[in-house]
Every structure is written in structure tokens, then in C-alpha cells.
Design a protein around this motif. Sequence first.
Motif, PDB file in Angstrom:
ATOM      1  N   LYS A  37      68.301  61.161  32.456  1.00 50.83           N
ATOM      2  CA  LYS A  37      69.107  62.150  33.178  1.00 50.83           C
ATOM      3  C   LYS A  37      68.436  63.517  33.163  1.00 50.83           C
ATOM      4  N   ARG A  38      67.866  63.889  32.017  1.00 49.48           N
ATOM      5  CA  ARG A  38      67.210  65.194  31.910  1.00 49.48           C
ATOM      6  C   ARG A  38      65.951  65.240  32.777  1.00 49.48           C
ATOM      7  N   ILE A  39      65.202  64.137  32.810  1.00 46.33           N
ATOM      8  CA  ILE A  39      64.012  64.092  33.658  1.00 46.33           C
ATOM      9  C   ILE A  39      64.409  64.187  35.129  1.00 46.33           C
ATOM     10  N   HIS A  40      65.459  63.473  35.524  1.00 46.36           N
ATOM     11  CA  HIS A  40      65.922  63.523  36.917  1.00 46.36           C
ATOM     12  C   HIS A  40      66.383  64.923  37.297  1.00 46.36           C
ATOM     13  N   SER A  41      66.981  65.638  36.344  1.00 42.72           N
ATOM     14  CA  SER A  41      67.415  67.002  36.654  1.00 42.72           C
ATOM     15  C   SER A  41      66.225  67.899  36.956  1.00 42.72           C
ATOM     16  N   LEU A  42      65.103  67.686  36.239  1.00 42.73           N
ATOM     17  CA  LEU A  42      63.884  68.444  36.532  1.00 42.73           C
ATOM     18  C   LEU A  42      63.312  68.055  37.887  1.00 42.73           C
ATOM     19  N   GLU A  43      63.297  66.758  38.180  1.00 42.41           N
ATOM     20  CA  GLU A  43      62.767  66.294  39.460  1.00 42.41           C
ATOM     21  C   GLU A  43      63.586  66.847  40.616  1.00 42.41           C
ATOM     22  N   ASP A  44      64.907  66.891  40.451  1.00 40.55           N
ATOM     23  CA  ASP A  44      65.763  67.447  41.503  1.00 40.55           C
ATOM     24  C   ASP A  44      65.522  68.945  41.667  1.00 40.55           C
ATOM     25  N   TYR A  45      65.332  69.620  40.545  1.00 38.81           N
ATOM     26  CA  TYR A  45      65.151  71.070  40.593  1.00 38.81           C
ATOM     27  C   TYR A  45      63.840  71.454  41.286  1.00 38.81           C
ATOM     28  N   PHE A  46      62.749  70.748  40.926  1.00 35.11           N
ATOM     29  CA  PHE A  46      61.443  71.080  41.487  1.00 35.11           C
ATOM     30  C   PHE A  46      61.147  70.331  42.781  1.00 35.11           C
ATOM     31  N   GLY A  47      61.931  69.297  43.076  1.00 30.38           N
ATOM     32  CA  GLY A  47      61.716  68.534  44.303  1.00 30.38           C
ATOM     33  C   GLY A  47      60.465  67.687  44.281  1.00 30.38           C
ATOM     34  N   VAL A  48      60.104  67.184  43.097  1.00 31.11           N
ATOM     35  CA  VAL A  48      58.913  66.342  42.969  1.00 31.11           C
ATOM     36  C   VAL A  48      59.238  65.151  42.079  1.00 31.11           C
ATOM     37  N   LYS A  49      58.416  64.109  42.172  1.00 28.42           N
ATOM     38  CA  LYS A  49      58.519  62.961  41.282  1.00 28.42           C
ATOM     39  C   LYS A  49      57.606  63.209  40.093  1.00 28.42           C
ATOM     40  N   LEU A  50      58.150  63.097  38.868  1.00 31.55           N
ATOM     41  CA  LEU A  50      57.370  63.382  37.672  1.00 31.55           C
ATOM     42  C   LEU A  50      56.812  62.130  36.998  1.00 31.55           C
ATOM     43  N   PHE A  51      57.524  61.000  37.117  1.00 35.43           N
ATOM     44  CA  PHE A  51      57.078  59.777  36.453  1.00 35.43           C
ATOM     45  C   PHE A  51      57.298  58.563  37.358  1.00 35.43           C
ATOM     46  N   GLU A  52      56.388  57.607  37.238  1.00 34.21           N
ATOM     47  CA  GLU A  52      56.499  56.317  37.921  1.00 34.21           C
ATOM     48  C   GLU A  52      56.557  55.222  36.860  1.00 34.21           C
ATOM     49  N   SER A  53      57.248  54.137  37.158  1.00 32.59           N
ATOM     50  CA  SER A  53      57.308  53.015  36.222  1.00 32.59           C
ATOM     51  C   SER A  53      55.931  52.375  36.085  1.00 32.59           C
ATOM     52  N   ALA A  54      55.569  52.016  34.852  1.00 32.87           N
ATOM     53  CA  ALA A  54      54.265  51.385  34.587  1.00 32.87           C
ATOM     54  C   ALA A  54      54.426  50.418  33.428  1.00 32.87           C
ATOM     55  N   GLY A  55      54.654  49.144  33.726  1.00 30.61           N
ATOM     56  CA  GLY A  55      54.859  48.157  32.676  1.00 30.61           C
ATOM     57  C   GLY A  55      56.100  48.494  31.883  1.00 30.61           C
ATOM     58  N   ARG A  56      55.923  48.588  30.557  1.00 27.04           N
ATOM     59  CA  ARG A  56      57.057  48.915  29.702  1.00 27.04           C
ATOM     60  C   ARG A  56      57.225  50.413  29.503  1.00 27.04           C
ATOM     61  N   GLY A  57      56.299  51.188  30.039  1.00 27.91           N
ATOM     62  CA  GLY A  57      56.380  52.633  29.894  1.00 27.91           C
ATOM     63  C   GLY A  57      56.476  53.321  31.234  1.00 27.91           C
ATOM     64  N   VAL A  58      56.054  54.566  31.267  1.00 26.56           N
ATOM     65  CA  VAL A  58      56.044  55.334  32.510  1.00 26.56           C
ATOM     66  C   VAL A  58      54.685  56.001  32.668  1.00 26.56           C
ATOM     67  N   GLN A  59      54.320  56.256  33.905  1.00 31.99           N
ATOM     68  CA  GLN A  59      53.056  56.904  34.234  1.00 31.99           C
ATOM     69  C   GLN A  59      53.340  58.277  34.818  1.00 31.99           C
ATOM     70  N   ALA A  60      52.753  59.310  34.211  1.00 36.20           N
ATOM     71  CA  ALA A  60      52.970  60.668  34.711  1.00 36.20           C
ATOM     72  C   ALA A  60      52.266  60.860  36.036  1.00 36.20           C
ATOM     73  N   THR A  61      52.916  61.559  36.943  1.00 31.73           N
ATOM     74  CA  THR A  61      52.326  61.862  38.245  1.00 31.73           C
ATOM     75  C   THR A  61      51.429  63.099  38.130  1.00 31.73           C
TER      76      THR A  61
END
Length: 285
Positions: free
Chosen positions: A34-58
Motif C-alpha cells: 500500500k505504501r509503495i502504491h501511494s508513492l507510485e500514485d503520487y509520482f505517476g510512475v511504476k517503481l517495481f515489477e514482479s520478478a519471480g518471488r521478489g520484485v525488480q526495481a524500475t
Amino acid sequence: MNLAAFEAFIKVMETGSISMAADQLFITQPAVTKRIHSLEDYFGVKLFESAGRGVQATHAAHSLLPKVKNWLNELGDIHHTLSHDQNQIKGKLKVGTSHHIGLHHLPQHLKSYVQQYPDVTLDVHFVDSEQAHEKVLAGDLELAFLTLPPVLDERLKYVPLWSDPLVFVAAVFHPLANMKNLSLEDLMQYPSLLPAAQTYTAQITLAEFEKNGLKPKVSMSNNPLESIRMLASIGLGWSVLPSTLVNQDLVRLDINLEMQRQLGMVWHPGRTQSKAAKALVDLMK
């Protein structure tokens, strides 16, 4: 937008995992998301993509990270300045320490500190000395206790606290254990167990061999000194350890060579130091 969202972002960047970030922040995974999504909504960008069991930073996340860290450091400086004005010693103090120092040198000092300053929340991170050094430079740690580097960084302030003699050791049944008047050349005939080459302890040791045009046969490299002690004690090779770690399973080798490393504390003088940090520095001195 709140600080918690930026703290969650930094933790996910450091760990590459929503679940690990949640564990370190002591919150649930949905709360981190939820906190990550709030940042993405605020800046209007995607910050992370799903990558296996973790996430990949954009790319956007990598661009944002240093700016967020700088902003949080500046905010911390403001807080420290105001706390100085109010003559208060409280708040959160984030310090780093190597495992060896944290286990063998710091406990009594930190015990005194938390008893004298109960309003300070002491956040202690166990990290390798080299990593602690970089985290102080980056502003991720306000103060660190570590093996001082062979070449000091002019941007940082160092205070030596303990001399830590280094000794050559081997298992009690190792062929070298009963030999007298050993030279570095004698050690070359047997495998060694040393910290990873980038560590300050390894650099001090290898420098002595290089002076004589020698390069030890390293059977394996391990960072934690306690792990090296165990491997040496079962006969996998000779090693170099702080004298404080030598136990009944090891023998100091008879070699006429003195080595030592300096252990101490380091901080960034270019950043406003909190009263909590100053109090710990004064206590250690």
C-alpha cells in the motif's frame, strides 16, 4: 504522503523483496504494498515489477532512491538541529557495527549508554566493516564501529578505540602447530583460510605476503571471523585471527611477525550530528 512510505520504498530497494521489507519494518506485506502504491500514485510512475518471488526495481525507482535518501538525511539534520536547540537527548540513533566488535567490544559500552539515555531508541545493525563504512558515507548510518581501513577516507571522521593484534593460527593437530621459527614461506606449503580479499583484515594480512613477493594458497574465503575460527579448528587450513578469538582448539603459530588492526568509530562530519550520537561518541572516548 508520509515518511513511512519512503521508508518502505528504501527497504524494498535494499532487499528486493516486499516480504523481507515487511519483516524488517515489522508490518504486514499488504501494508508495504500500500505504501509503495501511494508513492507510485503520487509520482505517476511504476517503481517495481514482479520478478519471480521478489520484485525488480524500475529505472524510475533507481533514479528516485538517492534523492529520497538525501531528502531524509536533510530532514534528519533539521531534526538534529532542533533537538540541539531544545537540549534534548532522545529519538532514534542508527548505528552499525561489525560482528566481531559488536560481540567482543561494544556490549558493556552500549549497556551503559541505554541506561544513561533511556529516551534514545538505539537501532543497531550488524554489518561487515566495509559495508558499514559505505553506509556512513551514504548517510544510512549515523555512526559505525568497525575495523578502520588501511587508507582513511578524508570525507569521514575516525576515532581509534582499540588495538586488535592479529596472530597466525592453526588447529592443534595441524602440521604447522609444532614447528618452530616459521617463516611466511613455510606457510605457503599449506592452504589458508582468510577473510574475503576486499575486507580490511585480509588487506592487512596479504600486504605482509606481498612485501616478500608471496601469495598464499587460499582454500576458501569467509567473512565472519567466527566462521573462519571454526574451519581452522577442524584442520582445513591455517589462518590469521584477532588474538581475542584464539581458543583451546587453535595454536598460535611460531612466526616472528607482528600485525594488528585498529578498531574504532566513524561518522560523517559534514552532517549535523544528533545529540544522541554525540552522547555515544563522548561515552566511547
